[in-house]
Write a protein that holds these residues in place. Structure first.
Motif, PDB file in Angstrom:
ATOM      1  N   VAL A 276      27.783  36.361  14.622  1.00  0.00           N
ATOM      2  CA  VAL A 276      28.398  37.263  15.599  1.00  0.00           C
ATOM      3  C   VAL A 276      27.305  38.036  16.331  1.00  0.00           C
ATOM      4  CG1 VAL A 276      29.972  39.212  15.915  1.00  0.00           C
ATOM      5  CG2 VAL A 276      30.486  37.463  14.193  1.00  0.00           C
ATOM      6  N   ASP A 277      27.391  38.044  17.647  1.00  0.00           N
ATOM      7  CA  ASP A 277      26.447  38.789  18.483  1.00  0.00           C
ATOM      8  C   ASP A 277      27.253  39.570  19.519  1.00  0.00           C
ATOM      9  OD1 ASP A 277      24.235  39.773  19.767  1.00  0.00           O
ATOM     10  OD2 ASP A 277      23.792  37.920  20.853  1.00  0.00           O
ATOM     11  N   ASP A 278      27.126  40.902  19.493  1.00  0.00           N
ATOM     12  CA  ASP A 278      27.909  41.765  20.380  1.00  0.00           C
ATOM     13  C   ASP A 278      29.405  41.467  20.287  1.00  0.00           C
ATOM     14  OD1 ASP A 278      25.837  43.290  21.311  1.00  0.00           O
ATOM     15  OD2 ASP A 278      25.469  42.070  23.090  1.00  0.00           O
ATOM     16  N   GLY A 279      29.886  41.296  19.055  1.00  0.00           N
ATOM     17  CA  GLY A 279      31.311  41.077  18.822  1.00  0.00           C
ATOM     18  C   GLY A 279      31.807  39.697  19.157  1.00  0.00           C
ATOM     19  N   ARG A 280      30.935  38.762  19.571  1.00  0.00           N
ATOM     20  CA  ARG A 280      31.347  37.409  19.932  1.00  0.00           C
ATOM     21  C   ARG A 280      30.712  36.396  18.984  1.00  0.00           C
ATOM     22  NH1 ARG A 280      28.906  35.852  23.877  1.00  0.00           N
ATOM     23  NH2 ARG A 280      27.448  37.588  24.184  1.00  0.00           N
ATOM     24  N   ILE A 281      31.469  35.345  18.676  1.00  0.00           N
ATOM     25  CA  ILE A 281      30.951  34.265  17.837  1.00  0.00           C
ATOM     26  C   ILE A 281      30.067  33.373  18.689  1.00  0.00           C
ATOM     27  CG2 ILE A 281      31.563  32.230  16.492  1.00  0.00           C
ATOM     28  CD1 ILE A 281      34.059  33.655  15.587  1.00  0.00           C
ATOM     29  N   VAL A 282      28.801  33.214  18.282  1.00  0.00           N
ATOM     30  CA  VAL A 282      27.834  32.430  19.057  1.00  0.00           C
ATOM     31  C   VAL A 282      27.351  31.204  18.308  1.00  0.00           C
ATOM     32  CG1 VAL A 282      27.059  34.433  20.372  1.00  0.00           C
ATOM     33  CG2 VAL A 282      25.942  33.882  18.206  1.00  0.00           C
ATOM     34  N   GLN A 316      25.311  26.002  17.559  1.00  0.00           N
ATOM     35  CA  GLN A 316      24.784  27.254  18.086  1.00  0.00           C
ATOM     36  C   GLN A 316      24.874  27.204  19.598  1.00  0.00           C
ATOM     37  OE1 GLN A 316      23.687  29.261  15.569  1.00  0.00           O
ATOM     38  NE2 GLN A 316      23.361  31.061  16.844  1.00  0.00           N
ATOM     39  N   MET A 317      25.305  28.297  20.204  1.00  0.00           N
ATOM     40  CA  MET A 317      25.460  28.320  21.658  1.00  0.00           C
ATOM     41  C   MET A 317      24.954  29.642  22.202  1.00  0.00           C
ATOM     42  SD  MET A 317      28.945  27.925  23.939  1.00  0.00           S
ATOM     43  CE  MET A 317      29.243  26.299  23.249  1.00  0.00           C
ATOM     44  N   THR A 321      21.632  27.022  26.165  1.00  0.00           N
ATOM     45  CA  THR A 321      21.499  25.817  25.353  1.00  0.00           C
ATOM     46  C   THR A 321      22.613  25.719  24.323  1.00  0.00           C
ATOM     47  OG1 THR A 321      19.092  25.931  25.598  1.00  0.00           O
ATOM     48  CG2 THR A 321      19.929  24.517  23.858  1.00  0.00           C
ATOM     49  N   PHE A 322      23.055  24.477  24.104  1.00  0.00           N
ATOM     50  CA  PHE A 322      24.017  24.174  23.045  1.00  0.00           C
ATOM     51  C   PHE A 322      23.356  23.236  22.047  1.00  0.00           C
ATOM     52  CE2 PHE A 322      27.063  21.032  21.409  1.00  0.00           C
ATOM     53  CZ  PHE A 322      27.854  21.867  20.631  1.00  0.00           C
ATOM     54  N   GLU A 323      23.488  23.553  20.751  1.00  0.00           N
ATOM     55  CA  GLU A 323      22.948  22.707  19.696  1.00  0.00           C
ATOM     56  C   GLU A 323      24.047  22.346  18.712  1.00  0.00           C
ATOM     57  OE1 GLU A 323      19.590  24.266  17.668  1.00  0.00           O
ATOM     58  OE2 GLU A 323      18.369  24.517  19.478  1.00  0.00           O
ATOM     59  N   PHE A 324      24.007  21.111  18.223  1.00  0.00           N
ATOM     60  CA  PHE A 324      24.966  20.648  17.223  1.00  0.00           C
ATOM     61  C   PHE A 324      24.228  19.774  16.231  1.00  0.00           C
ATOM     62  CE2 PHE A 324      27.796  17.310  15.655  1.00  0.00           C
ATOM     63  CZ  PHE A 324      28.782  18.089  15.055  1.00  0.00           C
ATOM     64  N   SER A 325      24.572  19.907  14.948  1.00  0.00           N
ATOM     65  CA  SER A 325      23.889  19.120  13.921  1.00  0.00           C
ATOM     66  C   SER A 325      24.841  18.797  12.777  1.00  0.00           C
ATOM     67  CB  SER A 325      22.661  19.867  13.393  1.00  0.00           C
ATOM     68  OG  SER A 325      23.056  21.059  12.726  1.00  0.00           O
ATOM     69  N   PRO A 350      22.301  22.632  30.287  1.00  0.00           N
ATOM     70  CA  PRO A 350      22.790  22.265  31.618  1.00  0.00           C
ATOM     71  C   PRO A 350      21.776  22.616  32.709  1.00  0.00           C
ATOM     72  CG  PRO A 350      23.852  24.270  30.856  1.00  0.00           C
ATOM     73  CD  PRO A 350      23.029  23.773  29.709  1.00  0.00           C
ATOM     74  N   ALA A 351      22.002  22.052  33.893  1.00  0.00           N
ATOM     75  CA  ALA A 351      21.121  22.333  35.032  1.00  0.00           C
ATOM     76  C   ALA A 351      21.219  23.800  35.420  1.00  0.00           C
ATOM     77  CB  ALA A 351      21.504  21.444  36.209  1.00  0.00           C
ATOM     78  N   LYS A 352      20.086  24.374  35.781  1.00  0.00           N
ATOM     79  CA  LYS A 352      20.035  25.766  36.179  1.00  0.00           C
ATOM     80  C   LYS A 352      18.944  25.939  37.226  1.00  0.00           C
ATOM     81  CE  LYS A 352      19.693  30.475  34.362  1.00  0.00           C
ATOM     82  NZ  LYS A 352      19.483  31.310  33.140  1.00  0.00           N
ATOM     83  N   GLY A 353      19.355  26.277  38.445  1.00  0.00           N
ATOM     84  CA  GLY A 353      18.376  26.423  39.519  1.00  0.00           C
ATOM     85  C   GLY A 353      17.694  25.101  39.800  1.00  0.00           C
ATOM     86  N   ARG A 354      16.383  25.116  39.759  1.00  0.00           N
ATOM     87  CA  ARG A 354      15.610  23.893  39.997  1.00  0.00           C
ATOM     88  C   ARG A 354      15.384  23.093  38.721  1.00  0.00           C
ATOM     89  NH1 ARG A 354      10.796  25.745  44.237  1.00  0.00           N
ATOM     90  NH2 ARG A 354      12.199  26.486  45.908  1.00  0.00           N
ATOM     91  N   THR A 355      15.815  23.633  37.598  1.00  0.00           N
ATOM     92  CA  THR A 355      15.636  22.918  36.330  1.00  0.00           C
ATOM     93  C   THR A 355      16.786  21.941  36.129  1.00  0.00           C
ATOM     94  OG1 THR A 355      14.563  24.862  35.386  1.00  0.00           O
ATOM     95  CG2 THR A 355      15.334  23.165  33.853  1.00  0.00           C
ATOM     96  N   PRO A 356      16.498  20.643  36.021  1.00  0.00           N
ATOM     97  CA  PRO A 356      17.584  19.674  35.880  1.00  0.00           C
ATOM     98  C   PRO A 356      18.206  19.728  34.479  1.00  0.00           C
ATOM     99  CG  PRO A 356      15.480  18.587  35.677  1.00  0.00           C
ATOM    100  CD  PRO A 356      15.187  20.010  36.041  1.00  0.00           C
TER     101      PRO A 356
END
Length: 382
Positions: A276-282, A316-317, A321-325, A350-356
């Motif tokens: 939990v981070d700032d009351g949200r599950i991350v 983890q999200m 970035t999203f990670e799954f294992s 995911p893509a963000k700005g100029r980063t694919p």
């Protein structure tokens, strides 16, 4: 002879004055404590019944709803007395009885007296009704709870300011009028909350109805920000949630929880962790010990049927970035294929700005035939 050498230095004089002030403050604190003990035992304990009206008013102000106390007594078993309250009633806005507590035991300490709260609150055998009406509004013990606010209520602040809160032998009845489901009854409920200046620990043990599974445990450990003023503003907390379900029939959850799947069968053991981070599950993890799963995970997809599912899933999200294992994940398919227990790690950004858009995949001991069979039954898209 030099008079300056024989006189005390300025630093020594300041130190002596400071020591005298600290000694005086310590003496004053002990004197105040002793006076509090004398007042408690000599004045308040013998006349505790006379303070019932004032206590009702103070409790109503602290919790935010009308509170009525049937009787109150005090026991002087040690340095600080314990107070026993009978027939404590919380009323709703229409002055109707919303919750009745047959017996409440409250104990105090020097620390709780300083903060004007209790060292421990013990509640025996409460019966609590929790209801969601047809408009989706939540009602706890008949009291309306604004679910779309920040949770900034006096009741929450008061609750999380108590050092220890204990419920034994409680009953919780959940009614969902919006789903029109049968009421769900949890029995033999035991709840413990321990709160410090910045840390909060919660534990709930309860027995579900027959056919749902075995007695389960929920725990939470949280930290509130250093500069947080309000004790009950849980939307800013960080920490971890943990659930231990020795046996559960997941099929029944669809009646009460919105699931993006149609589960025809699912039972076994689960252990869950949630960050939990700032009351949200991350993020979080799940240890699986399921006997069988039979579910359709999307429209137009064939049922996914697995047997003897064991291992760990983790994810983890964050904003980027999203990670799954998976770890030691094993299962059998209804077609006779077996996932061999390999490990898998997937990362996607995911893509963000100029980063694919980019990602990474690591895996070992994969069964490609089983992977292809499962992929056709998962809502993965093109």
């Amino acid at each position: 002879m030099n008079d300056t050498a024989s006189s005390p230095s300025r630093l020594l004089q300041i130190t002596a004055v400071t020591a005298r002030w600290l000694l005086g403050l310590l003496f004053a604190a002990w004197l105040l404590l002793a006076l509090s003990v004398v007042v408690l035992h000599a004045w308040i304990v013998p006349r505790i019944g006379d303070f019932r009206g004032a206590l009702e008013a103070q409790a109503s102000k602290a919790i935010g709803v009308p509170v009525r106390i049937g009787a109150i007594t005090a026991r002087s078993e040690g340095l600080f007395p314990a107070f026993e309250l009978r027939d404590v009633v919380l009323q709703d806005a229409d002055q109707r009885e919303a919750l009745r507590l047959v017996r409440v035991v409250a104990s105090v300490s020097p620390r709780s007296l300083w903060r004007l709260n209790f060292e421990q609150l013990y509640i025996e055998g409460p019966q609590l009704d929790v209801r969601r009406d047809t408009q989706g509004k939540l009602h706890v013990a008949g009291l309306h709870m604004e679910t779309d606010t920040t949770g900034e209520t006096r009741a929450a602040d008061w609750f999380f300011a108590q050092r220890e809160f204990v419920i034994e032998g409680g009953t919780v009845r959940w009614t969902d009028e919006q789903r029109r489901a049968e009421p769900l009854l949890l029995t033999d409920v035991r709840f413990v909350s321990r709160n410090g200046a910045r840390r909060h620990g919660l534990r709930l043990d309860a027995t579900p109805p027959a056919g749902w599974g075995e007695r389960f445990t929920l725990r939470g450990q949280f930290r509130q920000p250093l500069l947080s003023i309000r004790s009950g503003h849980w939307q800013t907390w960080d920490g971890q949630l943990y659930a231990d379900l020795p046996y559960i029939d997941v099929t029944r959850l669809g009646q009460y929880v919105s699931l993006d799947a149609r589960i025809r069968e699912g039972n076994g053991a689960l252990r869950l962790w949630a960050d939990v981070d700032d009351g949200r599950i991350v993020g979080g993890a799940a240890d699986l010990g399921l006997n069988r799963i039979d579910a359709s995970l999307g429209k137009g997809l064939q049922p996914l049927v697995l047997r003897a599912v064991t291992g760990r899933l983790a994810g983890q999200m964050n904003a980027d970035t999203f990670e799954f294992s998976t770890t030691a994940l094993q299962f059998d398919t209804v077609d006779g294929l077996r996932w061999p227990g390999g490990n898998l790690w997937l990362q996607h950004t995911p893509a963000k700005g100029r980063t694919p858009e980019h990602g990474a995949l690591k895996a070992d001991r994969l069964d490609l035939a089983a992977l292809a069979l499962i992929a056709d039954r998962l809502p993965l898209g093109e």
